[in-house]
Structure formats: structure tokens, C-alpha cells
Design a protein around this motif. Structure first.
Motif, mmCIF file in Angstrom:
data_model
loop_
_atom_site.group_PDB
_atom_site.id
_atom_site.type_symbol
_atom_site.label_atom_id
_atom_site.label_comp_id
_atom_site.label_asym_id
_atom_site.label_seq_id
_atom_site.Cartn_x
_atom_site.Cartn_y
_atom_site.Cartn_z
ATOM 1 N N TYR A 61 1.126 -1.597 -0.277
ATOM 2 C CA TYR A 61 0.520 0.281 0.247
ATOM 3 C C TYR A 61 0.772 1.205 -0.274
ATOM 4 O O TYR A 61 1.222 2.009 -0.349
ATOM 5 C CB TYR A 61 -0.763 -0.166 1.243
ATOM 6 N N GLN A 67 7.353 3.339 4.384
ATOM 7 C CA GLN A 67 7.896 4.722 4.655
ATOM 8 C C GLN A 67 9.405 4.271 5.750
ATOM 9 O O GLN A 67 9.918 3.264 5.672
ATOM 10 C CB GLN A 67 6.543 4.875 5.657
ATOM 11 N N GLN A 102 3.595 6.636 -1.138
ATOM 12 C CA GLN A 102 2.519 5.934 -1.276
ATOM 13 C C GLN A 102 2.979 4.619 -2.674
ATOM 14 O O GLN A 102 3.496 5.234 -3.274
ATOM 15 C CB GLN A 102 0.878 6.688 -1.725
ATOM 16 N N GLU A 118 3.008 -1.047 4.457
ATOM 17 C CA GLU A 118 2.693 -1.288 5.024
ATOM 18 C C GLU A 118 1.739 -2.646 3.813
ATOM 19 O O GLU A 118 1.451 -2.086 2.292
ATOM 20 C CB GLU A 118 1.373 -0.386 4.810
ATOM 21 N N ASP A 172 -3.164 -3.409 6.166
ATOM 22 C CA ASP A 172 -3.495 -2.738 7.473
ATOM 23 C C ASP A 172 -1.775 -2.800 8.242
ATOM 24 O O ASP A 172 -2.422 -2.809 9.633
ATOM 25 C CB ASP A 172 -4.811 -2.937 7.884
ATOM 26 N N LYS A 173 -0.830 -3.908 7.878
ATOM 27 C CA LYS A 173 0.193 -3.707 8.630
ATOM 28 C C LYS A 173 1.340 -3.921 8.309
ATOM 29 O O LYS A 173 1.442 -2.838 7.191
ATOM 30 C CB LYS A 173 0.203 -5.483 8.885
ATOM 31 N N LEU A 174 1.949 -2.960 9.257
ATOM 32 C CA LEU A 174 2.997 -2.260 8.517
ATOM 33 C C LEU A 174 4.157 -3.476 9.156
ATOM 34 O O LEU A 174 4.205 -4.113 9.598
ATOM 35 C CB LEU A 174 3.717 -1.039 9.944
ATOM 36 N N PHE A 193 8.565 -4.148 9.129
ATOM 37 C CA PHE A 193 9.477 -3.584 9.278
ATOM 38 C C PHE A 193 10.568 -4.066 8.295
ATOM 39 O O PHE A 193 11.116 -5.433 8.833
ATOM 40 C CB PHE A 193 9.519 -3.125 10.274
ATOM 41 N N PHE A 230 -1.405 -0.151 17.279
ATOM 42 C CA PHE A 230 -0.988 -1.313 17.161
ATOM 43 C C PHE A 230 0.215 -0.866 18.552
ATOM 44 O O PHE A 230 0.814 -0.427 18.694
ATOM 45 C CB PHE A 230 -0.484 -1.141 15.747
ATOM 46 N N TYR A 285 3.943 -3.006 19.301
ATOM 47 C CA TYR A 285 5.288 -3.569 18.893
ATOM 48 C C TYR A 285 5.982 -4.545 19.681
ATOM 49 O O TYR A 285 5.745 -3.556 20.744
ATOM 50 C CB TYR A 285 6.371 -2.507 17.975
ATOM 51 N N SER A 333 14.798 -5.571 14.330
ATOM 52 C CA SER A 333 13.698 -4.202 13.759
ATOM 53 C C SER A 333 12.385 -4.319 14.860
ATOM 54 O O SER A 333 12.281 -5.427 15.473
ATOM 55 C CB SER A 333 13.581 -4.768 12.680
ATOM 56 N N LEU A 334 11.524 -4.203 14.791
ATOM 57 C CA LEU A 334 10.192 -4.165 15.460
ATOM 58 C C LEU A 334 8.939 -5.653 14.726
ATOM 59 O O LEU A 334 9.319 -4.907 13.427
ATOM 60 C CB LEU A 334 9.297 -2.714 14.955
ATOM 61 N N MET A 335 8.534 -6.386 15.481
ATOM 62 C CA MET A 335 7.399 -6.827 15.355
ATOM 63 C C MET A 335 6.224 -6.727 16.014
ATOM 64 O O MET A 335 6.029 -6.363 16.880
ATOM 65 C CB MET A 335 8.194 -8.265 15.616
ATOM 66 N N LEU A 336 5.927 -6.715 14.669
ATOM 67 C CA LEU A 336 4.360 -6.195 15.259
ATOM 68 C C LEU A 336 3.700 -7.344 16.168
ATOM 69 O O LEU A 336 3.918 -8.665 16.105
ATOM 70 C CB LEU A 336 3.321 -6.103 13.718
ATOM 71 N N THR A 341 -3.167 -5.729 16.859
ATOM 72 C CA THR A 341 -4.130 -5.279 16.633
ATOM 73 C C THR A 341 -5.200 -4.717 17.650
ATOM 74 O O THR A 341 -5.600 -5.827 18.158
ATOM 75 C CB THR A 341 -4.249 -4.955 15.238
ATOM 76 N N ARG A 358 -3.277 4.943 13.538
ATOM 77 C CA ARG A 358 -3.018 5.408 12.293
ATOM 78 C C ARG A 358 -4.047 5.846 11.708
ATOM 79 O O ARG A 358 -5.082 6.445 12.319
ATOM 80 C CB ARG A 358 -2.879 4.079 11.422
ATOM 81 N N GLN A 363 1.223 5.742 9.834
ATOM 82 C CA GLN A 363 0.616 5.726 11.415
ATOM 83 C C GLN A 363 1.503 6.569 12.572
ATOM 84 O O GLN A 363 2.691 6.667 11.209
ATOM 85 C CB GLN A 363 1.358 4.264 11.405
ATOM 86 N N PHE A 367 3.822 6.598 16.209
ATOM 87 C CA PHE A 367 4.372 5.777 16.542
ATOM 88 C C PHE A 367 4.401 6.726 18.389
ATOM 89 O O PHE A 367 5.065 7.842 18.320
ATOM 90 C CB PHE A 367 5.899 5.318 16.480
#
Lengths: 110, 113
Positions: A31, A34, A51, A93, A96-98, A100, B34, B36, B43-46, B49, B97, B102, B104
Motif C-alpha cells: 500500500y 515509509q 504511496q 504496509e 493494514d499492517k506495517l 519493518f 498497534f 510492537y 527490527s520492530l515486530m508487530l 492490533t 494510524r 502510522q 508512533f
């Protein structure tokens, strides 16, 4: 499964150099993408958001490009300064999830 | 952009105790937040949600009974680490978001001794 990789993992350069940080992702159905900055022990600061329909974004000395078809993004930092020292993270993204990347630790020395 | 705060910024607790971390959206009503987790030099892990007024959606491998998430209002989500162990020591970051990006929080450093 989307995987995001950043190269190099660490970079140390003298002040004034122009830098390129790389980010690659395996699934082009994103999507947006960033770039973030993270100082040690701190949260994230969003630098640039591209975008999926865009090819690049610029903010001051920073320029980020996006090539969805090849799964790549680059962050260009012009005329680096010691204050740019931080970890730079890219994130894509989707759904709806980022997701990393692993980050690039940048050190700019005087 | 939206402003997100977290409290506390740093917490040290003993193994076996529970710790609650708050995430507040200060100027934006967040139906979704969210959580993390970030291990050192990783790195960041989700983790999950959180949805206002309903149950959180956890990522694969995250224990929902260990990491309790409550999103009781449009401006507050909480993460409770239950029966904490040293391996839970980490940096926890929340985000909200808007339709485009988003935002943070500053993060919470949890150390379990």
C-alpha cells in the motif's frame, strides 16, 4: 510472506558525505512504504512516506525513491551531518499492517 | 500528524509480576492501535492490533494470555504483560494510524529482573 531487508546493516561515514540506504521487499503488492528514524532507546520518527502510486518523496536533505516492480526503495541523505546518526528503518504496509526491515545503523563522524 | 504518548517510559519489575503499559492518542480518536516489540538491535515486530470495543487481533506466535490488550476508549489502549519473565524484557512501542500513515509512541523499556 513479506520480507523486508535493509542493506547495509551498519554504516560509518565522515561528515559531508552523500549516502544511500537500501531497502528491498519480496512482495510488491504494498500500500505504501515509509522510512523512519530511531535514536537509541527512543521511539520512531517518520521521515518520508511514499504511496504505492508514487515514485519518490523529498524532505529537506532526504530523498526516498520507490520501485515497486523491483521491490526496492532507497533513502538518499545529502551532505550528512553528525546529527543524522541513528538507525534508519524502512517499513512496507500491506493488509493494514506495517512490516519493518532490519534497519541500518548510521554513524556520521565529524 | 497525530501525537501518541506512552506511560511509563521505563519500568523495572520482578519476575512473576504483571506490568501495564498505557498508550494514548492525544489529539486523534484511534479506533485501531498497534503494539510492537523490539529486541536489542532488531527490527520492530508487530504483536497485535487493538480495536476499540472489541478483542485484539494477535500475530502468530504471540501469547494472548500473556500479553493482554485492552482498548476501552478511542484514546487509550493498554498492554499488560502478565507473569513477566526476563525474556519479556524488551522495548514496546504502540502506534495509531489515520487513513494515510502510522504515528508512533516514544516506547516503553521493560526490564524484568
Amino acid at each position: 510472506k513479506q520480507e523486508v531487508t535493509q542493506i547495509p546493516a551498519a554504516l560509518s561515514v565522515p561528515e559531508g558525505e552523500n549516502l544511500v540506504l537500501n531497502c528491498s521487499f519480496t512482495d510488491s503488492a504494498i500500500y505504501n512504504l515509509q522510512w523512519f528514524r530511531q535514536d537509541p532507546g527512543k521511539g520512531l520518527t517518520s521521515l518520508l512516506l511514499i504511496q504505492s502510486s508514487q515514485r519518490e518523496q523529498t524532505s529537506g536533505r532526504l530523498n526516498a525513491s520507490l520501485d515497486k516492480s523491483s521491490g526496492r526503495s532507497t533513502l538518499y541523505i545529502a551532505a550528512s551531518q553528525p546529527g543524522d546518526s541513528a538507525t534508519y528503518l524502512c517499513a512496507v504496509e500491506e493488509d493494514d499492517k506495517l512490516i519493518f526491515g532490519t534497519g541500518t545503523r548510521l554513524q556520521v563522524f565529524p | 500528524g497525530a501525537v501518541v504518548s506512552q506511560h511509563p517510559s521505563r519500568v523495572i519489575c520482578k519476575s512473576g509480576t504483571s506490568v501495564k503499559i498505557e498508550c494514548r492518542s492525544l489529539d486523534f480518536q484511534a479506533t485501531t492501535m498497534f503494539w510492537y516489540r523490539q529486541f536489542p538491535k532488531k527490527s520492530l515486530m508487530l504483536m497485535a492490533t487493538s480495536n476499540e470495543g472489541s478483542k485484539a487481533t494477535y500475530e502468530q506466535g504471540v501469547e494472548k494470555d500473556k500479553f493482554l490488550i485492552n482498548h476501552a476508549s478511542l484514546t487509550l489502549s493498554t498492554l499488560t504483560v502478565t507473569s513477566a519473565h526476563p525474556e519479556d524484557s524488551s522495548f514496546y512501542i504502540c502506534s495509531t494510524r489515520d487513513p494515510y500513515e502510522q504515528y508512533f509512541g516514544p516506547g516503553t523499556r521493560l526490564t524484568v529482573t
